[in-house]
Design an enzyme around this catalytic site. Structure first.
Site, PDB file in Angstrom:
ATOM      1  CG  HIS A 195      36.596 -18.056  10.595  1.00  0.00           C
ATOM      2  ND1 HIS A 195      35.876 -19.073  11.185  1.00  0.00           N
ATOM      3  CD2 HIS A 195      35.960 -17.780   9.428  1.00  0.00           C
ATOM      4  CE1 HIS A 195      34.844 -19.370  10.416  1.00  0.00           C
ATOM      5  NE2 HIS A 195      34.868 -18.618   9.353  1.00  0.00           N
ATOM      6  CG  ASP A 205      24.886 -16.195  12.513  1.00  0.00           C
ATOM      7  OD1 ASP A 205      24.764 -15.661  11.390  1.00  0.00           O
ATOM      8  OD2 ASP A 205      25.446 -17.288  12.680  1.00  0.00           O
ATOM      9  NE  ARG A 228      22.159 -14.705   5.062  1.00  0.00           N
ATOM     10  CZ  ARG A 228      23.392 -15.031   5.422  1.00  0.00           C
ATOM     11  NH1 ARG A 228      23.704 -15.207   6.698  1.00  0.00           N
ATOM     12  NH2 ARG A 228      24.330 -15.171   4.523  1.00  0.00           N
ATOM     13  CB  SER A 274      26.700 -14.650   9.118  1.00  0.00           C
ATOM     14  OG  SER A 274      26.702 -15.988   9.522  1.00  0.00           O
ATOM     15  CE  LYS A 289      28.667 -17.885  12.303  1.00  0.00           C
ATOM     16  NZ  LYS A 289      27.775 -18.588  11.381  1.00  0.00           N
TER      17      LYS A 289
HETATM   18  N1  URA Z   1      29.063 -19.144   6.878  1.00  0.00           N
HETATM   19  C1  URA Z   1      28.472 -18.466   7.889  1.00  0.00           C
HETATM   20  O1  URA Z   1      28.782 -18.687   9.051  1.00  0.00           O
HETATM   21  N2  URA Z   1      27.539 -17.554   7.598  1.00  0.00           N
HETATM   22  C2  URA Z   1      27.156 -17.280   6.330  1.00  0.00           C
HETATM   23  O2  URA Z   1      26.309 -16.441   6.147  1.00  0.00           O
HETATM   24  C3  URA Z   1      27.763 -17.997   5.284  1.00  0.00           C
HETATM   25  C4  URA Z   1      28.724 -18.918   5.587  1.00  0.00           C
END
Ligand code: URA
Ligand code: CA
Length: 433
Positions: free
Chosen positions: A82, A161, A168, A183, A187
Site C-alpha cells: 500500500h 471507516d 473527519r 483508517s 482497509k
Molecule cells: N487516507 C485514508 O485512507 N484515511 C485517512 O484517514 C487519511 C488518508
C-alpha cells in the site's frame, strides 16, 4: 454504556476499553450515535492521541464493521503493498507482475478514486479489452493459476471507516496519526492480506510533507499491523518530485512496460526493487532481502517479469500485444513541449502541482463524475539535479484539449531552475520494521 461518558473519558486523556471502542464504532455505523457526538470524540482523539492498544482495537472494530475478503483459498502467503499516495506513482503496475514472476501470489484489490491520475484500475484499462469486473471465484482462480490478478473493490468493506473519514473531513480531524493509521490499515486488513508492505511517501507531493510525520505514521501503521497479527513493514520514500517520468494512465502503463523490461527510470526501478524484495521475503519466497532483490533483478533482465505482465493482461481480457507495441495504447492528439526559460540545474519539481497540471490535462478526476482521458498526462524529460539549457524541453504535455494556457502557467511555476549545484534527492529515507 453512554457515548457521553466515552467522550468525557477521552477528553480527559483516559485510555478507552475494547468495549467502549466497539460501542462507538458499531453505534456510529448503525446510525444510533449521532454525528455531533462522534465529532466531539474525534476532536478529543486529535488532542489526546490513542495508545497502541486503542489504535489496534479501533482498527479491528472498523474491519469488523463490514465484509472481509477471504483469500484463504489462494495458496501461499498473500502480501499486499500500500502506498500513501503520490504523483505518477507507477509502482503497483510494476510490482504486481514483478513479484508474481518469482512465485509470490499477488491478489490485488484496487480502486479508481479521485486524484492526479486515475487509480490502478483506470491505468490498466488503457490496455484495450482489460477489465476487472470478475467474480471473487475467478479472482481467486486467476491468482492460483497465474500468481497475479486485480479486482475492483467488491463488497461492503469498512463502512465504519467510510463514515468516520467523511466526518473527519468536515470537522478538521483528518490530520491525526492514530486516525489516519487505523483508517488505512482497516482497509488493508479487510482486503485479506496476510502481510503488508507500506510505502509511506514524504515531500511536497505526499500526504505527509515532513519526514518526521511520515515516520510517525509509518510506525503507527506497522504497530497496528503487528498487533492484529499481520506481518507489516514500511519504507519511507521521497515524493518531493514525481516518481519516474510519466504522470498519466496510458503513459504510466508504457512506463511500467519499460521498467519491466529493465529499461525504466532509475528511481522507479529502484523503489520497485526495494518494495518488491520486502514483499518477496514476507511471502517467504526468499530467505533474505539480498536474495529476493537478485531474483527480481534477474527477472527484469531475462524477460520473465515482462512475460508475466503479458499473461496477466491477457487473463483479464487485455490485449497482450501492447507490451511489444506500446503504440497500441491510447494516444493523445496533441503533444506540446514546455521548454526551459533559462539554463542551469533543476532545483525543484513541485510534485503535487505537476499532478494537478496532469489532472487539468484530463489524466485524473476532479470530481467523482469526471471522465478520465486515458491518453492525457505529462512526460518529464528532466528531474531534480539534471542540468538544462535554455530552450530545452522540460516535459511534454499529452492532451486532447485545446486551451492549455493555465496548465502551462502552473507547470512553469512548478519547475524551478537554479544556477547553483543541486543533487538529486534521496529516494529511500528509512525502513520501519
Ligand atoms: N487516507 C485514508 O485512507 N484515511 C485517512 O484517514 C487519511 C488518508
Ligand atoms: Ca511515474
Amino acid at each position: 454504556m453512554r457515548m457521553y461518558d466515552i467522550i468525557e473519558k477521552k477528553r480527559d486523556g483516559i485510555e478507552l476499553t475494547e468495549e467502549e471502542i466497539y460501542f462507538f464504532v458499531n453505534g456510529y455505523t448503525s446510525g444510533d450515535i449521532p454525528d455531533y457526538q462522534v465529532s466531539a470524540l474525534m476532536m478529543a482523539i486529535y488532542f489526546q492521541d490513542m495508545t497502541e492498544t486503542e489504535r489496534a482495537l479501533l482498527t479491528k472494530a472498523m474491519v469488523e464493521s463490514g465484509d472481509q475478503i477471504d483469500l484463504s483459498d489462494i495458496a501461499g502467503i498473500k502480501v499486499d503493498k500500500h502506498s500513501t499516495g503520490g504523483v505518477g506513482d507507477t509502482t503497483t503496475l510494476v510490482l504486481a507482475p514483478l513479484v508474481a514472476s518469482v512465485g509470490a501470489p499477488v491478489a490485488k484489490m484496487s480502486g479508481r478514486g479521485l486524484g492526479h491520475t486515475g487509480g490502478t484500475i483506470d491505468k490498466l484499462e488503457s490496455v484495450p479489452g482489460f477489465h476487472t469486473e470478475i467474480t471473487n471465484k475467478e479472482f481467486i482462480d486467476l491468482v492460483n493459476k497465474n500468481k497475479v490478478a486485480v479486482i475492483g473493490q467488491t463488497g461492503n468493506l469498512t463502512p465504519a471507516d467510510k463514515k468516520l473519514y467523511s466526518l473527519r473531513d468536515v470537522t478538521a480531524t483528518v490530520n491525526s496519526i492514530p486516525l489516519i493509521a487505523s483508517s488505512i490499515m482497516s482497509k488493508k486488513i479487510a482486503s485479506g492480506a496476510d502481510a503488508i508492505v507500506l510505502d509511506v511517501k514524504t515531500g511536497a507531493g505526499a500526504f505527509m510533507k515532513e519526514i518526521e510525520d511520515a515516520k510517525e505514521l509509518a510506525q503507527a501503521m506497522v504497530s497496528i499491523g503487528k498487533n492484529v497479527g499481520r506481518n507489516t513493514m514500511a519504507v519511507i520514500s521521497d515524493m518531493s518530485q514525481p516518481l519516474g517520468l510519466a504522470i498519466g494512465n496510458a503513459l504510466e502503463v508504457k512506463e511500467a512496460i519499460d521498467t519491466l523490461s529493465g529499461k525504466g527510470p532509475k528511481d522507479l526501478t529502484e523503489l520497485c526493487l526495494v518494495l518488491g524484495s520486502q514483499m518477496v521475503v514476507l511471502a517467504e519466497k526468499a530467505s533474505n532481502i539480498e536474495e529476493a532483490r537478485q531474483m527480481l533483478d534477474d527477472n527484469l533482465s531475462n524477460g520473465k517479469a515482462l512475460e508475466q505482465f503479458k499473461t496477466f493482461l491477457a487473463s483479464q481480457g487485455g490485449d497482450p500485444t501492447v507490451v511489444d507495441n506500446p503504440e497500441l495504447l491510447p494516444k493523445a492528439r496533441k503533444q506540446i513541449e514546455v521548454t526551459a526559460e533559462q539554463s542551469g540545474t533543476v532545483q525543484t519539481i513541485v510534485a503535487d502541482q505537476l499532478g494537478t497540471a496532469a489532472m487539468m490535462l484530463g489524466a485524473g478526476r476532479a470530481t467523482k463524475e469526471s471522465e478520465i482521458d486515458l491518453a492525457a498526462g505529462i512526460m518529464l524529460h528532466k528531474k531534480v539535479g539534471d542540468p538544462v539549457r535554455k530552450g530545452e524541453p522540460l516535459l511534454t504535455m499529452h492532451c486532447n484539449i485545446d486551451n492549455v494556457a493555465s496548465v502551462v502557467e502552473l507547470i512553469k511555476s512548478s519547475i524551478i531552475i537554479t544556477d547553483e549545484n543541486v543533487k538529486a534527492p534521496k529516494l529511500i529515507y528509512e525502513m520501519i520494521t
